[in-house]
Design an enzyme around this catalytic site. Structure first.
Site, PDB file in Angstrom:
ATOM      1  N   GLY A 248       0.688  -1.261   0.000  1.00 13.33           N
ATOM      2  CA  GLY A 248       0.000   0.000   0.000  1.00 13.33           C
ATOM      3  C   GLY A 248       0.717   1.316   0.000  1.00 13.33           C
ATOM      4  O   GLY A 248       0.098   2.316  -0.312  1.00 13.33           O
ATOM      5  N   GLU A 290       3.618  -6.189   1.939  1.00 15.31           N
ATOM      6  CA  GLU A 290       3.502  -6.614   0.535  1.00 15.31           C
ATOM      7  C   GLU A 290       3.490  -5.424  -0.410  1.00 15.31           C
ATOM      8  O   GLU A 290       2.482  -5.136  -1.054  1.00 15.31           O
ATOM      9  CB  GLU A 290       2.197  -7.395   0.348  1.00 15.31           C
ATOM     10  CG  GLU A 290       2.125  -8.645   1.163  1.00 15.31           C
ATOM     11  CD  GLU A 290       0.711  -9.209   1.225  1.00 15.31           C
ATOM     12  OE1 GLU A 290      -0.249  -8.495   0.891  1.00 15.31           O
ATOM     13  OE2 GLU A 290       0.586 -10.365   1.594  1.00 15.31           O
ATOM     14  N   ARG A 293       3.243  -1.502  -5.873  1.00 14.19           N
ATOM     15  CA  ARG A 293       3.408  -0.221  -6.552  1.00 14.19           C
ATOM     16  C   ARG A 293       4.712   0.498  -6.157  1.00 14.19           C
ATOM     17  O   ARG A 293       5.452   0.969  -7.014  1.00 14.19           O
ATOM     18  CB  ARG A 293       2.220   0.660  -6.145  1.00 14.19           C
ATOM     19  CG  ARG A 293       2.051   1.924  -6.936  1.00 14.19           C
ATOM     20  CD  ARG A 293       0.953   2.779  -6.294  1.00 14.19           C
ATOM     21  NE  ARG A 293      -0.258   2.046  -6.019  1.00 14.19           N
ATOM     22  CZ  ARG A 293      -1.293   1.964  -6.858  1.00 14.19           C
ATOM     23  NH1 ARG A 293      -1.274   2.596  -7.993  1.00 14.19           N
ATOM     24  NH2 ARG A 293      -2.363   1.265  -6.523  1.00 14.19           N
ATOM     25  N   ARG A 330      -5.189   2.835 -16.747  1.00 17.28           N
ATOM     26  CA  ARG A 330      -5.457   3.395 -15.416  1.00 17.28           C
ATOM     27  C   ARG A 330      -6.233   4.701 -15.442  1.00 17.28           C
ATOM     28  O   ARG A 330      -6.989   4.986 -14.530  1.00 17.28           O
ATOM     29  CB  ARG A 330      -4.171   3.513 -14.604  1.00 17.28           C
ATOM     30  CG  ARG A 330      -3.565   2.129 -14.304  1.00 17.28           C
ATOM     31  CD  ARG A 330      -2.438   2.175 -13.294  1.00 17.28           C
ATOM     32  NE  ARG A 330      -2.912   2.439 -11.949  1.00 17.28           N
ATOM     33  CZ  ARG A 330      -2.812   3.589 -11.333  1.00 17.28           C
ATOM     34  NH1 ARG A 330      -2.227   4.616 -11.933  1.00 17.28           N
ATOM     35  NH2 ARG A 330      -3.287   3.741 -10.122  1.00 17.28           N
ATOM     36  N   TYR A 334      -9.560   4.438 -13.425  1.00 12.55           N
ATOM     37  CA  TYR A 334      -9.572   5.136 -12.126  1.00 12.55           C
ATOM     38  C   TYR A 334      -9.428   6.651 -12.235  1.00 12.55           C
ATOM     39  O   TYR A 334      -9.365   7.329 -11.211  1.00 12.55           O
ATOM     40  CB  TYR A 334      -8.415   4.654 -11.237  1.00 12.55           C
ATOM     41  CG  TYR A 334      -8.147   3.174 -11.240  1.00 12.55           C
ATOM     42  CD1 TYR A 334      -9.095   2.265 -10.769  1.00 12.55           C
ATOM     43  CD2 TYR A 334      -6.923   2.675 -11.682  1.00 12.55           C
ATOM     44  CE1 TYR A 334      -8.827   0.905 -10.760  1.00 12.55           C
ATOM     45  CE2 TYR A 334      -6.652   1.321 -11.674  1.00 12.55           C
ATOM     46  CZ  TYR A 334      -7.610   0.434 -11.211  1.00 12.55           C
ATOM     47  OH  TYR A 334      -7.344  -0.899 -11.199  1.00 12.55           O
ATOM     48  N   CYS A 361     -10.019   2.633 -30.265  1.00 10.97           N
ATOM     49  CA  CYS A 361     -11.262   3.161 -30.823  1.00 10.97           C
ATOM     50  C   CYS A 361     -12.343   3.374 -29.790  1.00 10.97           C
ATOM     51  O   CYS A 361     -13.367   2.678 -29.793  1.00 10.97           O
ATOM     52  CB  CYS A 361     -11.744   2.246 -31.933  1.00 10.97           C
ATOM     53  SG  CYS A 361     -10.764   2.505 -33.397  1.00 10.97           S
TER      54      CYS A 361
HETATM   55  N1  LLP Z   1      -1.298  -7.091  -1.058  1.00 11.67           N
HETATM   56  C1  LLP Z   1      -2.578  -7.298  -1.391  1.00 11.67           C
HETATM   57  C2  LLP Z   1      -3.343  -8.335  -0.725  1.00 11.67           C
HETATM   58  C3  LLP Z   1      -3.160  -6.523  -2.413  1.00 11.67           C
HETATM   59  O1  LLP Z   1      -4.430  -6.722  -2.733  1.00 11.67           O
HETATM   60  C4  LLP Z   1      -2.391  -5.538  -3.072  1.00 11.67           C
HETATM   61  C5  LLP Z   1      -2.964  -4.726  -4.132  1.00 11.67           C
HETATM   62  C6  LLP Z   1      -1.050  -5.369  -2.679  1.00 11.67           C
HETATM   63  C7  LLP Z   1      -0.543  -6.163  -1.653  1.00 11.67           C
HETATM   64  C8  LLP Z   1      -0.145  -4.366  -3.321  1.00 11.67           C
HETATM   65  O2  LLP Z   1      -0.568  -3.061  -3.116  1.00 11.67           O
HETATM   66  P1  LLP Z   1       0.389  -1.875  -3.627  1.00 11.67           P
HETATM   67  O3  LLP Z   1       1.607  -1.859  -2.748  1.00 11.67           O
HETATM   68  O4  LLP Z   1       0.744  -2.173  -5.016  1.00 11.67           O
HETATM   69  O5  LLP Z   1      -0.439  -0.653  -3.485  1.00 11.67           O
HETATM   70  N2  LLP Z   1      -4.864  -1.976 -10.205  1.00 11.67           N
HETATM   71  C9  LLP Z   1      -4.871  -0.944  -9.177  1.00 11.67           C
HETATM   72  C10 LLP Z   1      -4.249  -1.441  -7.895  1.00 11.67           C
HETATM   73  C11 LLP Z   1      -4.947  -2.615  -7.320  1.00 11.67           C
HETATM   74  C12 LLP Z   1      -4.302  -3.064  -6.066  1.00 11.67           C
HETATM   75  C13 LLP Z   1      -4.833  -4.356  -5.633  1.00 11.67           C
HETATM   76  N3  LLP Z   1      -4.145  -4.916  -4.536  1.00 11.67           N
HETATM   77  C14 LLP Z   1      -4.144   0.282  -9.697  1.00 11.67           C
HETATM   78  O6  LLP Z   1      -3.714   0.273 -10.842  1.00 11.67           O
HETATM   79  O7  LLP Z   1      -4.029   1.275  -8.971  1.00 11.67           O
END
Ligand code: LLP
Length: 433
Positions: A248, A290, A293, A330, A334, A361
């Site tokens: 996150g 975890e 991003r 994205r 979003y 398109c």
């Molecule tokens: N752990 C779990 C259980 C998750 O569901 C996610 C992301 C992460 C870790 C990693 O989160 P991060 O550090 O990447 O924020 N497609 C969306 C993001 C979806 C995230 C889903 N879960 C976007 O492009 O912003």
């Protein structure tokens, strides 16, 4: 500049990791993803070191590979000694094919199919993060059949609204993910898991959202999780050995986004966790985070070539590039903000406001609205969209039968290599019978 791996050369070209983006495009074709290996490694190391310092030697970051999944990135994670979060047979297969030590893989997801469960066990995935009672039963049965004891964590929903955008907010009670504490389902699945003969319950997982900039969110989720952990100890004598606080931390897409000091944030979470554990007379569990991003986002850049420039008098100017929602959905999904630069005209004033759109398109195929670019922008100019390392390649599609882009990795030793090749027209028809 939005990220410190971006600079400008004397002749006004955008440099990424000191390399000319104009030359990279000429060499590898357009459009193109470019990634910075040193940055990926540095972020993985930063997490690993900060977590060890904050939570102790047992702490381990798991790279959330949904952010960007291809073989080489699992090799990098393996070389850096960190774990990975995988969410499908595809990610498991990719990691395993790359030689990733699968005991360090954590298998997530709210609907693991029987086939995926079998594959994960076959290749020795270390942990299943079990999402529901149905899945608990299925994993226990599969472990019995495989003749193994499968380590698991249980996904708990702490009930936090992170005020991030709804589509990526997964920690609330009303969620397709996990087991809510508030409804008693979290306690119930814990009791059921403890009874399962072929499962070894190691602890709990929660994920409160993505693009989070304050540790306050992690303090709150850690508090809720520790209170739950204390409760499970009291009710069932269950001793939690692992606590996974999910992903996150946020990244900078534009100059408006704050810069965060990862190490300091993690240190604060560590202090908070230690104090809370002490107050509840709990042993500090082995902590997992975890990040997805924040490991790869600013290690990635997308390069496009301008095709058309259309001025609609009294309305606006559209600058069209040779990619769009197929390589970066994205904005369409979003409304995500991005920084767009004219890579071959970096020293010219960005004196024209325009919408940068793609070649797909549909009208919603917008790379980014209201971008400032030099008014001289014309066909054959190169546009760079920064911070595209996360959730671009991994969410790419073949919409309009447009081949997906290659990824060129600028290697940590100063070289470069194609780690994902460009799709061809033949690739597009390979499944058609
Ligand atoms: N752990 C779990 C259980 C998750 O569901 C996610 C992301 C992460 C870790 C990693 O989160 P991060 O550090 O990447 O924020 N497609 C969306 C993001 C979806 C995230 C889903 N879960 C976007 O492009 O912003």
């Amino acid at each position: 500049m939005i990220s410190d791996n971006l600079t400008v050369s004397e002749n006004g070209e955008l440099l990424f990791v000191g390399r000319s983006t104009v030359e990279l495009l000429a060499k590898y074709g357009s459009p193109l993803y470019v990634m910075d290996e040193a940055r990926i490694r540095a972020r993985m190391r930063q997490y690993a070191e900060a977590m060890r310092a904050a939570f102790g030697e047992s702490a381990l970051p798991l790279y959330a590979s949904k952010a960007c999944s291809f073989k080489e990135i699992y090799r990098i994670a393996s070389a850096e000694g960190i774990g990975v979060d995988v969410v499908s047979a595809g990610e498991i297969f990719t990691a395993h094919s790359a030689g990733f030590p699968m005991e360090k893989a954590y298998f997530h997801g709210n609907n693991k199919t029987d086939e995926e469960i079998r594959l994960a066990m076959e290749v020795g995935v270390g942990y299943f993060v079990v999402d529901s009672i149905d899945e608990l039963n299925a994993v226990d049965e599969a472990a019995a059949q495989a003749g193994i004891t499968q380590k698991i964590l249980l996904r708990i929903t702490p009930g936090i609204d992170t005020h991030t955008y709804e589509a990526v907010n997964t920690g609330k009670v009303d969620s397709k993910f996990g087991n809510a504490i508030e409804t008693g389902q979290a306690a119930n699945i814990t009791a059921r898991a403890m009874e399962k003969p072929h499962l070894a319950l190691m602890g709990f997982h929660c994920h409160v959202g993505s693009q989070v900039f304050d540790s306050d969110t992690f303090f709150r989720s850690a508090d809720i999780m520790l209170a739950f952990i204390a409760d499970m100890k009291k009710q069932y004598g269950f001793v939690t050995r692992e606590l996974d606080l999910g992903g996150g931390y946020g990244v900078r897409y534009t100059e408006n986004d704050p810069t965060i000091d990862l190490a300091d944030n993690i240190r604060q979470v560590g202090e908070h966790l230690r104090a809370s554990c002490a107050a509840l007379a709990l042993e500090m569990p082995a902590v997992r985070l975890e990040p997805g991003r924040s490991i790869v986002a600013d290690a990635g850049l997308t390069l496009y070539t301008v095709g058309t420039v259309k001025h609609i008098p009294g309305y606006k100017t559209y600058v069209t590039v040779d990619g769009g929602m197929g390589d970066n959905p994205r904005f369409a999904l979003y409304g995500s903000a991005y920084t767009v630069l004219c890579a071959n005209k970096m020293t010219q004033a960005a004196d024209m406001v325009c919408d940068v759109v793609g070649k797909y398109c549909e009208s919603g195929d917008i790379v980014q609205p209201a971008v400032s670019l030099p008014s001289s922008v014309c066909r054959s100019d190169i546009l760079a969209v920064t911070t595209t390392g996360a959730y671009n390649y991994s969410m790419a599609s073949n919409y309009n039968r447009i081949p997906r882009l290659p990824i060129v990795l600028l290697t940590a030793d100063g070289g470069e290599k194609v780690v994902v090749r460009r799709e061809t027209l033949d690739d597009l028809v390979q499944y058609d019978l």
